[in-house]
Design a protein around this motif. Structure first.
Motif, mmCIF file in Angstrom:
data_model
loop_
_atom_site.group_PDB
_atom_site.id
_atom_site.type_symbol
_atom_site.label_atom_id
_atom_site.label_comp_id
_atom_site.label_asym_id
_atom_site.label_seq_id
_atom_site.Cartn_x
_atom_site.Cartn_y
_atom_site.Cartn_z
ATOM 1 N N GLY A 29 26.074 -5.279 70.472
ATOM 2 C CA GLY A 29 27.168 -4.549 71.099
ATOM 3 C C GLY A 29 26.988 -3.041 71.079
ATOM 4 O O GLY A 29 27.947 -2.298 70.946
ATOM 5 N N LEU A 47 30.485 1.528 60.622
ATOM 6 C CA LEU A 47 30.376 0.238 61.289
ATOM 7 C C LEU A 47 29.188 0.213 62.252
ATOM 8 O O LEU A 47 28.389 -0.728 62.260
ATOM 9 C CB LEU A 47 31.676 -0.068 62.027
ATOM 10 N N ARG A 51 25.685 -1.909 62.370
ATOM 11 C CA ARG A 51 25.200 -2.619 63.563
ATOM 12 C C ARG A 51 23.784 -2.192 63.895
ATOM 13 O O ARG A 51 22.944 -2.992 64.296
ATOM 14 C CB ARG A 51 26.093 -2.286 64.757
ATOM 15 N N LYS A 63 38.259 -9.435 62.950
ATOM 16 C CA LYS A 63 37.722 -9.547 64.308
ATOM 17 C C LYS A 63 36.241 -9.163 64.322
ATOM 18 O O LYS A 63 35.401 -9.867 64.883
ATOM 19 C CB LYS A 63 38.512 -8.626 65.235
ATOM 20 N N GLU A 64 35.943 -8.062 63.647
ATOM 21 C CA GLU A 64 34.552 -7.603 63.597
ATOM 22 C C GLU A 64 33.673 -8.603 62.869
ATOM 23 O O GLU A 64 32.538 -8.869 63.274
ATOM 24 C CB GLU A 64 34.476 -6.239 62.900
ATOM 25 N N GLU A 86 32.801 -11.361 65.153
ATOM 26 C CA GLU A 86 31.727 -10.981 66.079
ATOM 27 C C GLU A 86 30.365 -11.052 65.400
ATOM 28 O O GLU A 86 29.380 -11.512 65.979
ATOM 29 C CB GLU A 86 31.954 -9.551 66.585
ATOM 30 N N ASP A 98 29.244 -14.556 65.133
ATOM 31 C CA ASP A 98 28.731 -15.009 66.436
ATOM 32 C C ASP A 98 27.306 -14.534 66.647
ATOM 33 O O ASP A 98 26.432 -15.278 67.113
ATOM 34 C CB ASP A 98 29.618 -14.470 67.569
ATOM 35 N N THR A 99 27.077 -13.245 66.348
ATOM 36 C CA THR A 99 25.745 -12.677 66.556
ATOM 37 C C THR A 99 24.712 -13.403 65.710
ATOM 38 O O THR A 99 23.636 -13.770 66.189
ATOM 39 C CB THR A 99 25.750 -11.177 66.188
#
Lengths: 246, 363
Positions: free
Chosen positions: A132, A147, A151, A177-178, A181, A184-185
């Motif tokens: 992202g 953050l 990433r 929420k993060e 994500e 998911d990644t």
């Protein structure tokens, strides 16, 4: 390589690490299969990060051996191990602050990934997109918040085209929420066949990905097995909450 | 690439912007114009420009070493002095005097290879001081040479065989060519994949190793390049001055000048040191005769810049106007639909389902 599917891809045997009188790793044996997802938990000071550093070659073990993809890599420097497909992220992010986000990943793809220029570009775009970060690809890394720095650690490690990815507390400080994500990644990475070792304190995130759990305490592995078994292990409960906890 | 909408434009990497092409062309045109110098300009102006070219080389080399490589050295006068000394030695051995200038620089580059094995083990401040010690050592060793006669020095006598005018023009062209070639090499190196690795090492050596950068070998490239270029500058300086007194060449003031030019112009920018060299040259032309106060002024200016404009003049210009005349970096042109400056929001919008799928490559 395909025929070695059952051969362990990363093996550490009899790992001791001392810093002068301080014993940080006290005889660790570890093996992982290709594509496996292993979670590592344990109280602070258990030696988790040091163990990871020994695996990638940032630290030499005082004694013991590390084998990667069938070869003894104990004496191989970190850069060479990365070129073989062993990548890590840092607990405290270490971005190349004077370079852009894209350039950070480009260094990783063109060195660790050994990709020629245009292929490296594609890899970087893929890694940034997965994390992202495409929208901030041209920002200098020194301007990133924590953050985005985390990433970037992940994107940079991915750009090296790893076979085994070692994640050091990449989920710390994330909102729900993060964290979702991030899970998911990492699931996407697993789908691509990348094996993952993930050190994390936030166990409920970890359990969404890990198929095997290792608990460390005082430089040793005190439990190793399915997440359910490890989480209910007497030694693990004692290590976290003190002996005698019901 | 099944995940992408095939109609959507893919992000693309841009390296040569239209502005960069124009400024590169302008740079080449300027070099061609300067090459005509000896046909047009008077002797005084030629000498001054030769000095400027040498300053540009010094600034360029120190910036490559410290600004891009993170190797802050205060001992580059070692190579400056050795470049001059080597030319004296080679010319004395009968090598053509002009050839000996270039050959000396290349020889110093060779010597820098084993030297790097020791020096690059040192970190940060240790490296900076270690280089100074190395320069003092080189100075003392050169003093021992009978040809040099200690601090009495000697001179590049072979040059006097040439007529003053032809000598002046040849040295001018040599300095111009050296500046052009070295600028070209630094530019190409920084734009190469090695250039990106060099900057990564500057920012975090351990993290660079963790993503596969071979740290020592990469540092060595920039170290040897800077040594060779600085030696070329020293040899050229000898050609303009003819006399060689070790103290003048191995003095730490040379590195002070380099630092001044790079800090004022813009540390870690390609264009900055070129600007810094012009500024230094101008200041020296105006105030160079004011003795100690000139040096105090230089020091004060460098200090003010490092405190108030740490990225120098060009660094500030670059940031304000996002102006890059000769970009060495990478700009990712991201198609519309992905905001340029998203921080956290929408971050997972394109992950992981809409992602280009690239299977791991068999190594």
């Amino acid at each position: 390589m395909a025929s070695d599917a059952d051969q362990p891809i990363l093996v550490a045997s009899g790992i001791y690490k001392r810093f002068n009188a301080l014993v940080v790793l006290d005889g660790i044996d570890f093996a992982m299969r290709p594509g496996e997802a292993i979670g590592v938990v344990g109280p602070n000071g258990a030696g988790k990060t040091t163990f990871l550093s020994v695996l990638v070659g940032a630290h030499r073990p005082t004694s013991g051996k590390v084998r990667f993809r069938g070869d003894d890599v104990t004496r191989l420097p970190a850069a060479e191990r990365c070129r073989l497909g062993l990548a890590r992220t840092h607990q405290v992010p270490r971005p190349f602050t004077g370079m852009t986000v894209f350039e950070n990943t480009f260094v990783a793809a063109s060195n660790g990934g050994r990709f020629p220029r245009t292929e490296a570009y594609d890899r970087c775009i893929d890694a940034l997109s997965l994390c992202g970060m495409l929208g901030i690809a041209n920002r200098r890394a020194e301007t990133l918040g924590l953050l985005d720095r985390k990433r970037l650690e992940l994107a940079r490690a991915l750009a090296t085209n790893p076979v085994v990815l070692l994640l050091d507390e990449i989920g710390g400080g994330l909102t729900d929420k993060e964290a979702g994500e991030l899970v998911d990644t990492i699931r996407e990475l697993r789908r691509r066949g990348i094996a993952v070792v993930w050190i994390e304190h936030i166990v409920h995130i970890l359990l969404q990905v890990a198929e095997r759990l290792i608990c460390m305490d005082a430089g040793r592995v005190i439990a190793d097995g399915s997440p359910e078994a490890v989480m209910s292990d007497r030694a693990v409960i004692d290590a976290y909450f003190g002996e005698g906890t019901p | 690439m099944s995940g992408w909408n095939p109609l959507a434009p893919l992000p693309a990497v841009e390296r040569w912007t239209p502005l960069a092409k124009v400024s590169a062309a302008a740079g080449v045109a300027l070099l061609v114009l300067l090459a005509l110098g000896p046909l047009i300009l008077n002797a005084n102006l030629l000498d001054k420009l030769t000095t400027l070219f040498i300053y540009v080389i010094l600034a360029l080399m120190w910036n490559a070493l410290a600004g891009y490589g993170g190797l802050v050295s205060i001992g580059q006068q070692a190579f400056f002095g050795l470049g001059a000394y080597g030319a004296i030695r080679l010319a004395d051995a009968g090598v053509n005097v002009y050839l000996s200038l270039v050959a000396s620089a290349l020889l110093v580059g060779l010597v820098a290879q084993p030297v790097s094995a020791f020096m690059l083990r040192l970190k940060a401040g240790e490296f900076a001081i270690g280089m100074w010690v190395l320069a003092e050592l080189a100075h003392l060793l050169v003093n021992l040479d009978k040809l040099v006669q200690g601090e009495t020095g000697t001179s590049l006598i072979a040059l006097t065989a040439y007529q003053a005018d032809s000598r002046r023009a040849t040295i001018y062209w040599l300095a111009l060519a050296a500046m052009a070639v070295l600028s070209g090499i630094v530019f190409a190196l920084l734009r190469s994949r090695t250039g990106a690795a060099i900057q990564a090492i500057r920012d975090d050596e351990e993290a660079a190793a963790a993503v596969g950068v071979r740290v020592l070998g990469t540092k060595r490239i920039i170290f040897i390049l800077a040594a060779t270029g600085t030696a070329m500058a020293g040899a050229l300086w000898l050609a303009t001055a003819i006399s060689f007194q070790p103290k003048t060449y191995f003095g730490v003031q040379w590195t002070a000048y380099m630092i001044f030019m790079v800090l004022v112009g813009g540390l870690g920018t390609f264009e900055g040191p070129l600007l810094g060299a012009v500024i230094f040259f101008t200041i020296e032309a105006w105030f160079g005769g004011s003795g100690v106060w000139y040096l105090v002024g230089l020091g004060g200016t460098a200090l003010a810049f490092s405190l108030l404009l740490p990225r120098g003049i060009w660094g500030a210009v670059e940031r304000r106007l996002s102006l890059r005349l000769l970009p060495v970096g990478y700009h990712l042109k991201v198609p519309l639909g992905i905001p340029e400056s998203n921080m956290t929001e929408g971050a997972s919008g394109q992950a992981p389902s809409a992602v280009a799928e690239i299977p791991p490559v068999e190594r």
